[in-house]
Each structure stands twice: as C-alpha cells, then as structure tokens.
Scaffold this motif. Structure first.
Motif, PDB file in Angstrom:
ATOM      1  N   ARG A 184       0.867  -1.174   0.000  1.00 11.84           N
ATOM      2  CA  ARG A 184       0.000   0.000   0.000  1.00 11.84           C
ATOM      3  C   ARG A 184       0.906   1.226   0.000  1.00 11.84           C
ATOM      4  NH1 ARG A 184      -4.718   2.192   2.453  1.00 11.84           N
ATOM      5  NH2 ARG A 184      -4.751   4.366   1.813  1.00 11.84           N
ATOM      6  N   ARG A 185       0.771   2.059  -1.019  1.00  9.90           N
ATOM      7  CA  ARG A 185       1.616   3.247  -1.137  1.00  9.90           C
ATOM      8  C   ARG A 185       0.868   4.460  -0.588  1.00  9.90           C
ATOM      9  NH1 ARG A 185       4.601   2.621  -7.075  1.00  9.90           N
ATOM     10  NH2 ARG A 185       5.672   0.648  -6.577  1.00  9.90           N
ATOM     11  N   VAL A 186       1.278   4.901   0.579  1.00 10.03           N
ATOM     12  CA  VAL A 186       0.660   6.074   1.205  1.00 10.03           C
ATOM     13  C   VAL A 186       1.292   7.320   0.599  1.00 10.03           C
ATOM     14  CG1 VAL A 186       0.244   7.278   3.380  1.00 10.03           C
ATOM     15  CG2 VAL A 186       0.299   4.768   3.331  1.00 10.03           C
ATOM     16  N   PRO A 187       0.523   8.186  -0.084  1.00 10.54           N
ATOM     17  CA  PRO A 187       1.109   9.377  -0.734  1.00 10.54           C
ATOM     18  C   PRO A 187       1.624  10.384   0.283  1.00 10.54           C
ATOM     19  CG  PRO A 187      -1.280   9.466  -0.828  1.00 10.54           C
ATOM     20  CD  PRO A 187      -0.942   8.121  -0.265  1.00 10.54           C
ATOM     21  N   ILE A 188       2.780  10.952  -0.009  1.00  9.85           N
ATOM     22  CA  ILE A 188       3.388  11.985   0.847  1.00  9.85           C
ATOM     23  C   ILE A 188       3.817  13.145  -0.035  1.00  9.85           C
ATOM     24  CG2 ILE A 188       5.285  12.542   2.410  1.00  9.85           C
ATOM     25  CD1 ILE A 188       5.309   9.689   3.330  1.00  9.85           C
ATOM     26  N   SER A 235       5.897  11.992  -3.127  1.00 15.31           N
ATOM     27  CA  SER A 235       6.503  10.677  -2.961  1.00 15.31           C
ATOM     28  C   SER A 235       5.466   9.753  -2.321  1.00 15.31           C
ATOM     29  CB  SER A 235       7.760  10.787  -2.092  1.00 15.31           C
ATOM     30  OG  SER A 235       8.388   9.524  -1.970  1.00 15.31           O
ATOM     31  N   HIS A 236       5.911   8.616  -1.841  1.00 17.51           N
ATOM     32  CA  HIS A 236       4.989   7.708  -1.176  1.00 17.51           C
ATOM     33  C   HIS A 236       5.739   6.880  -0.142  1.00 17.51           C
ATOM     34  CE1 HIS A 236       6.662   5.129  -4.397  1.00 17.51           C
ATOM     35  NE2 HIS A 236       6.540   4.172  -3.495  1.00 17.51           N
ATOM     36  N   LEU A 237       4.991   6.383   0.832  1.00 18.84           N
ATOM     37  CA  LEU A 237       5.518   5.504   1.869  1.00 18.84           C
ATOM     38  C   LEU A 237       5.003   4.091   1.600  1.00 18.84           C
ATOM     39  CD1 LEU A 237       6.978   5.119   4.629  1.00 18.84           C
ATOM     40  CD2 LEU A 237       4.775   5.596   5.718  1.00 18.84           C
ATOM     41  N   PRO A 238       5.875   3.158   1.191  1.00 19.84           N
ATOM     42  CA  PRO A 238       5.406   1.804   0.872  1.00 19.84           C
ATOM     43  C   PRO A 238       5.197   0.972   2.139  1.00 19.84           C
ATOM     44  CG  PRO A 238       7.762   1.966   0.466  1.00 19.84           C
ATOM     45  CD  PRO A 238       7.310   3.329   0.921  1.00 19.84           C
ATOM     46  N   LEU A 239       4.020   0.404   2.287  1.00 24.42           N
ATOM     47  CA  LEU A 239       3.703  -0.483   3.410  1.00 24.42           C
ATOM     48  C   LEU A 239       3.322  -1.847   2.846  1.00 24.42           C
ATOM     49  CD1 LEU A 239       1.502   1.900   5.609  1.00 24.42           C
ATOM     50  CD2 LEU A 239       3.933   1.395   5.871  1.00 24.42           C
ATOM     51  N   LYS A 240       4.132  -2.858   3.150  1.00 24.77           N
ATOM     52  CA  LYS A 240       3.875  -4.199   2.639  1.00 24.77           C
ATOM     53  C   LYS A 240       2.669  -4.818   3.341  1.00 24.77           C
ATOM     54  CE  LYS A 240       7.035  -7.102   1.789  1.00 24.77           C
ATOM     55  NZ  LYS A 240       8.146  -8.070   1.936  1.00 24.77           N
ATOM     56  N   SER A 273       0.230   9.852  12.582  1.00 26.61           N
ATOM     57  CA  SER A 273       0.553   8.566  13.214  1.00 26.61           C
ATOM     58  C   SER A 273      -0.701   7.714  13.397  1.00 26.61           C
ATOM     59  CB  SER A 273       1.241   8.800  14.562  1.00 26.61           C
ATOM     60  OG  SER A 273       0.367   9.433  15.475  1.00 26.61           O
ATOM     61  N   ASP A 274      -1.838   8.340  13.757  1.00 26.39           N
ATOM     62  CA  ASP A 274      -3.087   7.583  13.897  1.00 26.39           C
ATOM     63  C   ASP A 274      -3.543   7.015  12.548  1.00 26.39           C
ATOM     64  OD1 ASP A 274      -3.111   8.187  16.570  1.00 26.39           O
ATOM     65  OD2 ASP A 274      -4.510   9.867  16.385  1.00 26.39           O
ATOM     66  N   TYR A 275      -3.361   7.813  11.486  1.00 25.69           N
ATOM     67  CA  TYR A 275      -3.750   7.352  10.147  1.00 25.69           C
ATOM     68  C   TYR A 275      -2.882   6.168   9.718  1.00 25.69           C
ATOM     69  CZ  TYR A 275      -4.410   7.362   5.090  1.00 25.69           C
ATOM     70  OH  TYR A 275      -4.655   6.986   3.791  1.00 25.69           O
ATOM     71  N   LEU A 276      -1.561   6.283   9.949  1.00 27.60           N
ATOM     72  CA  LEU A 276      -0.664   5.182   9.592  1.00 27.60           C
ATOM     73  C   LEU A 276      -0.982   3.938  10.411  1.00 27.60           C
ATOM     74  CD1 LEU A 276       2.761   7.046   9.266  1.00 27.60           C
ATOM     75  CD2 LEU A 276       1.324   6.179   7.427  1.00 27.60           C
ATOM     76  N   ASP A 277      -1.318   4.134  11.686  1.00 28.95           N
ATOM     77  CA  ASP A 277      -1.668   3.004  12.541  1.00 28.95           C
ATOM     78  C   ASP A 277      -2.927   2.298  12.031  1.00 28.95           C
ATOM     79  OD1 ASP A 277      -1.171   1.425  14.911  1.00 28.95           O
ATOM     80  OD2 ASP A 277      -2.963   2.353  15.748  1.00 28.95           O
ATOM     81  N   MET A 278      -3.909   3.079  11.573  1.00 28.47           N
ATOM     82  CA  MET A 278      -5.141   2.510  11.044  1.00 28.47           C
ATOM     83  C   MET A 278      -4.872   1.718   9.756  1.00 28.47           C
ATOM     84  SD  MET A 278      -8.467   4.446   9.463  1.00 28.47           S
ATOM     85  CE  MET A 278      -7.433   4.955   8.087  1.00 28.47           C
ATOM     86  N   ARG A 286      -5.169  -2.537   9.145  1.00 24.42           N
ATOM     87  CA  ARG A 286      -5.936  -3.212   8.094  1.00 24.42           C
ATOM     88  C   ARG A 286      -5.031  -4.086   7.230  1.00 24.42           C
ATOM     89  NH1 ARG A 286      -9.762   1.875   6.086  1.00 24.42           N
ATOM     90  NH2 ARG A 286     -10.995   2.034   8.025  1.00 24.42           N
ATOM     91  N   LEU A 287      -3.840  -3.569   6.896  1.00 23.16           N
ATOM     92  CA  LEU A 287      -2.906  -4.367   6.099  1.00 23.16           C
ATOM     93  C   LEU A 287      -2.455  -5.613   6.853  1.00 23.16           C
ATOM     94  CD1 LEU A 287      -0.617  -1.632   4.488  1.00 23.16           C
ATOM     95  CD2 LEU A 287      -2.350  -3.007   3.350  1.00 23.16           C
TER      96      LEU A 287
END
Length: 436
Positions: free
Chosen positions: A239-243, A260-265, A356-361, A365-366
């Motif tokens: 999941r690529r979180v846009p930054i 850019s983006h933050l890749p979350l496997k 941080s709360d958004y990334l945690d959510m 799910r991932l």
C-alpha cells in the motif's frame, strides 16, 4: 530467459559470485551428512519415524534432515536466527541497543558482534539439551541411541554442534559478502529444498501403488502453481501512502514541492509469525514423544496437524504474532515525526498525531489482510495431507521462505545486470568538459 542466462555468464564478477554461492551451499550440504561421534545412526532413524507433525520434524526440515541424522550441522542456522530476533526485539525495548542501532555502520557492526556471541551461547545451550536428551532416547526395541553415554559424550556433542553452527554462520556471512543474495536465507533455502527429490519420489511411488490417482496429482500440481503465484503477488503487494513535501527556500533555491509515497507491505512480519506459532503449537506433540504420560498424550493427540483444534490454535497464534511483530518493527509515531521534520505531509491528514493515527489505522488493516494470507498458506499443508494423502508438506513456512528467498536473490541478480548494462552504455563515450 536464455538471453538473461547468457548475460549472467558474460559478466565475470556476477559469474564469480554465483559460482562462489553455489560452492558454499555445496559445502553446507556435505556437512549435513557428516555424523556426530558416539551415536547409533540406525537407532536414531527409527526414533525419528513419525515425527513429521512435531517440532522435531519442523526443525529437521529447516536443517535439510541434518537434525534427523544428527550430523555436525544438526542445529542448523536456527540459533543465529533466534539470536537475531532477540537482538531485533531488544532494539525496541532496551535503550542501549536502540542507541547502537542509530549509530550507523559502527553500531551495526557492534550489533552483529552481539548477534554472533548470542548465537554461540544459544548453540551451547541447545547442544547441551540435545546431548542430554540423546542419552535418554531409545529405539522401538529398547536400543540405546548413544551406546556409551556420559560426560565425555555430552562435552563432545556440545563442542561438535556449536562448531557446526559457527561454521554455518561463517558460511552465510561469506555468501552475503562475496556471493549473491542473503547467505543465511540461502542456507535455509538449501535445507528446505533438499527434501524435494524425496518428496517427488514418494509421490510417484504412491501413484504406482494406486494410493494417489493421476487426477489428484494433476490437481495438486495446478494448486502448487496457483499457490506460488499467489505468494509472489502477496509478497510484492504494498500500500503506497502518498506523501507531499512543501516548498521551502534554501539560500537562492526552492527546495521541496515533490510528491513521494511511503510503501507499506501487506506482509510486514514475513515468516516470523508462522515460525513462532509452529514452535508453540507443536510443543505438546514434541513433549509426548519424550514423556509417556496419559494426559500429555491426550493433549498431543488434539494438537497435531489435521485436528480442528490444532488448526484453530495455529491460526490464532499466527494472527497474534503478525500484529505483535509488526508493532515491534514499525513505529507509526516515529515515522510520522520523520515525515513532519522533512516538511512532508499526507494529503488530507494533519502532520503529527493525526498522521501517526492514520498510519496506525492503515497498518492495522494491512496486517489483518497479511495475517489471513499467511494463515491460509500455512494451513494448506495439513489440508493436503489429511484430504489428499500428499506425502510432503507443501506450503506453510517452508514455501514462504523458498519463494521469498528466490524473489530476493532474483532481484539482486537483476540489479547486477542493470548496473552492468549502464556501464555498457557508457563504454567508449567521451565526456567532454566545458573547454571540450
């Protein structure tokens, strides 16, 4: 494919690295057949019959059968993996180790040194336990696995197994440094696939005897291809979180303003959850092999592969360790602070705590999706064995490791090919200065 192989052979450095890796893996496989002194191999083989569903069977599969034959590499690389996991967890909970991890290359070397010391310590402890346990093991007719037990045998076994583990650790580091791919992972890979020829022979033998029909074999082959394709897809999925980065003026230049983006496997925890879950869930079956107590035998009967209670607990432990290990290795608060300090932000989300709360959510799910995926792959072997009489464990931790290591090694080979292609493009080109 043929062109890629020709390119690999045509690059001297890459060819040397691959040959060196294959040579080191060959040395490892030879060592897996060098017996430990003082053991009756025939009695030991009888003792290990029927241990496929226990912790002994799982560890033996990871060592390429070295534990079952009790060779000098019987402990395999498992003490190193355990030591690495312990150091990784200490990096999160122990402040001195956490500081070392932030000191760059010097800190990394220090942590590697501690990992080696931990490997030797764990190998001595495990070697002592195996040596003492071997002296109590007997065959079906009461034959002793160790004909001449005593202190001398215990010390010799500890020294032999510890030296074997240290040598494997050295082999892995040499492959990582001078070969291609991660040496430790490739050693585990070699140990797992070493049992493939025997599994194929057993399958063909079942077809000859009529125990397995050609239709079932065809179904299993199609299922194998589908599972491998699914694992490749899921291991690559992210999941690529846009930054976005805000523009700022530094001197006479405008900096930032980039996206850019933050890749979350999806599978952040890798193969750690099934390894831990297997170790815990198979403990009763392992104890039952060593202790003849009625209530232990009854517990072991329901905690063996194929029973619904075993499957239920196995999936529960996998889900738990997926969340636990992801929480240990990924800190949303730290990532949010780093993004904020670099002038970045997630569109529609305020920097700081909301980030941080958004990334945690998103990570939660991932992780749930990853836990379901790992659980399905790991439960697959028990279903194949119970429903289709498959004579080997296809799927589970072994398949995750094999596919993951294969993808990583292929990526490194591809990186070498791309770098050499760039050099080829520049060959013979004269780069002129301003006075050209």
């Amino acid at each position: 494919m043929w062109t890629t192989l020709q390119n690999i052979v045509a690059i001297p450095e890459l060819r040397r690295r691959i040959l060196f890796t294959l040579g080191m893996l060959a040395v490892y496989r030879v060592g897996c057949h060098v017996p430990t002194p003082g053991i009756d191999a025939q009695v030991l083989a009888k003792f290990f019959e029927g241990t496929e569903g226990t912790l002994l069977g799982m560890v033996s599969a990871f060592t390429g059968g070295a534990l079952q034959r009790m060779t000098v590499f019987a402990l395999g690389i498992m003490p190193y993996i355990s030591s690495s996991i312990i150091l990784q967890l200490l990096t999160v909970v122990f402040e001195p180790i956490e500081k070392l991890s932030k000191e760059g290359e010097a800190g990394k070397r220090k942590i590697t040194q501690y990992t080696r010391y931990g490997t030797i310590a764990l190998a001595v402890i495990q070697g002592a336990g195996i040596a003492v346990g071997l002296q109590t093991m007997t065959g079906p007719a009461g034959e002793l696995v160790v004909p001449n037990p005593g202190t001398g045998f215990v010390l010799m076994t500890i020294l032999t197994l510890t030296a074997g583990t240290a040598f494997i650790m050295w082999l892995g580091e040499q492959v990582t440094e001078r070969g291609i791919g991660n040496g430790i992972s490739l050693i585990i890979f070699a140990g797992i696939i070493a049992g493939t020829p025997a599994a194929i022979v057993n399958s063909l033998r079942l077809m000859d005897t009529g125990a397995m029909t050609p239709a079932v074999m065809l179904f299993i082959l199609i299922l194998m291809l589908a599972v491998v394709a699914a694992i490749v897809f899921m291991e690559r999925a992210q999941r690529r979180v846009p930054i976005h980065y805000a523009k700022r003026v530094v001197g006479m230049r405008n900096m930032g303003g980039q996206a850019s983006h933050l890749p979350l496997k999806i599978n952040m925890s890798g193969v750690i959850p099934p390894i831990f879950a297997s170790s815990i869930i198979m403990f009763p079956a392992t104890v039952a092999n060593l202790i003849n107590v009625p209530w232990v035998q009854s517990v072991a009967a329901v905690m063996t592969p194929g029973h619904w209670i075993y499957t239920l607990f196995y999936v529960a432990f996998i889900v738990f360790f997926c969340y636990f290990y992801t929480a240990v290795t990924f800190n949303p608060v730290s990532v949010a602070e780093n993004v904020k300090s670099q002038g970045g932000f997630i569109p529609g989300v305020r920097p700081g705590k909301e980030t941080s709360d958004y990334l945690d959510m998103v990570l939660g799910r991932l992780t749930f999706a990853g836990a379901v995926y790992v659980s399905v792959v790991c439960v697959l072997p028990t279903l194949l064995i119970s429903k289709f009489n498959v004579p080997f464990f296809f799927g589970g931790t072994s398949l995750l490791i094999v596919v993951g290591v294969g993808l990583d090694t292929a990526s490194q080979i591809e990186a070498h090919l791309i770098s050499r292609s760039y050099e080829g493009f520049m060959k013979g080109v004269s780069l002129k200065g301003r006075h050209g």
